[in-house]
Design an enzyme around this catalytic site. Sequence first.
Site, PDB file in Angstrom:
ATOM      1  N   SER A 176       0.850  -1.093   0.242  1.00 29.49           N
ATOM      2  CA  SER A 176      -0.090  -0.380   0.208  1.00 29.49           C
ATOM      3  C   SER A 176       1.277   1.655   0.068  1.00 29.49           C
ATOM      4  O   SER A 176       1.832   1.526  -1.018  1.00 29.49           O
ATOM      5  CB  SER A 176      -1.180  -0.231   1.174  1.00 29.49           C
ATOM      6  OG  SER A 176      -1.780   1.627   1.060  1.00 29.49           O
ATOM      7  N   HIS A 203      -2.447  -1.353  -3.065  1.00 29.38           N
ATOM      8  CA  HIS A 203      -3.494  -0.098  -2.848  1.00 29.38           C
ATOM      9  C   HIS A 203      -3.261   1.176  -3.498  1.00 29.38           C
ATOM     10  O   HIS A 203      -2.437   2.382  -3.326  1.00 29.38           O
ATOM     11  CB  HIS A 203      -3.870   0.347  -1.432  1.00 29.38           C
ATOM     12  CG  HIS A 203      -3.951  -1.711  -0.744  1.00 29.38           C
ATOM     13  ND1 HIS A 203      -4.333  -1.233   0.379  1.00 29.38           N
ATOM     14  CD2 HIS A 203      -4.653  -2.475  -1.158  1.00 29.38           C
ATOM     15  CE1 HIS A 203      -4.690  -2.880   0.936  1.00 29.38           C
ATOM     16  NE2 HIS A 203      -4.583  -3.297  -0.482  1.00 29.38           N
ATOM     17  N   ASP A 296      -4.400  -5.068   6.271  1.00 25.50           N
ATOM     18  CA  ASP A 296      -4.837  -5.917   3.924  1.00 25.50           C
ATOM     19  C   ASP A 296      -3.436  -7.623   4.330  1.00 25.50           C
ATOM     20  O   ASP A 296      -2.587  -7.141   4.515  1.00 25.50           O
ATOM     21  CB  ASP A 296      -5.055  -4.943   3.093  1.00 25.50           C
ATOM     22  CG  ASP A 296      -5.468  -6.050   1.895  1.00 25.50           C
ATOM     23  OD1 ASP A 296      -6.088  -7.383   2.607  1.00 25.50           O
ATOM     24  OD2 ASP A 296      -4.771  -5.561   0.891  1.00 25.50           O
TER      25      ASP A 296
END
Length: 355
Positions: A176, A203, A296
């Site tokens: 991310s 992400h 995540d």
Amino acid sequence: MVEVLIIDDLKSARDLIRDILTSDPHIHVCGMADNGTEAVEMTQRLRPHLIVLDSHLKQASGFEVAAEIMRMRPTPIIMVTAESDPLANPSAQAFTCGVLDVIQKKDLYRWRTQPNVAAGLVRKIKLLSKVDRFSMKKQCETSHKKPKPTDPIKGTENRRNEPVKGENRIIAIASSTGGPNALFTVLRDLPADFPAPILIVQHMSPGFIQGLAEWLDHEEHIRVRVAQNNAALLSGQALLAPDDAHLTVDENHRIRLVDSPPVGGHRPSGTILFESVGRIYGPHALGIILTGMGNDGATGMAALKSMGGKTIAQDRDTSVIFGMPKSAIDQGTADKVLPLPEIASAMTQFAKSGR
């Protein structure tokens, strides 16, 4: 108190961003600039913790301003881009010049009716404001270096871009914030004939993933593409999850893009990717979690490990944001915790021997 400098040549945009940020009592807008010269001067004088920078200014591009700020006084930067910007997909320029995240300006105009817009930006600013500016400059310098020549892995000279079969190994990566530069480092350090496919969930705000793929792609090293449904898995190729779809694999070793609900607020989700490759490849799968906010991938990494797969998490010192790797480490799902420069070597060892 987080001190933020806003740089945009439109007064309405500066006021919009100021209103969003000052809705949180822990953020203070220390200044606003409308051109690059003023932006650099104010950065040196005010020493903000973070800068919100428009990608297109009247006298200079936001990318040029970001590069100059990184040279004069490295500071975490979030770049804002308008949909009508002629550089509508600025990922490559942005991450090369040290920007940590890119967001669409049009999304910010919904903040009064959609509180999650403001909450997400505020949370991101608070986290990114803590990034060490010297380590950030080092990452920026690394992204400018040319890849080192690498020798083919013995016995794999003719295996690049071969379709993957059941006995082949596969590598899945989730990242991310800070991920683009981390992925750049990892992929450019891999051998030219890397004998396994790589699947990546990064992400990003919608609209930027294609630009990221183009930036990461290199014809003499790992080829990088945005994944398409039913595409074959090829050795020596990395596939990025597209906007708003989970990236998975099926029993025929092909890509399956899935529009099932977000997991932990994410679609694509690292957890979904790890669960999928673990289910299909078991001990032939390696899952890696790189820098990023939130958690995540940790649950999916646990599932992959339970199916016999191997797992790696990036260490704290080399992570821009330690949230995702820390979550995996705290849950005991990471077999190894490695600094970023050692991850490509570990991937190569796994691709060669499964260890």
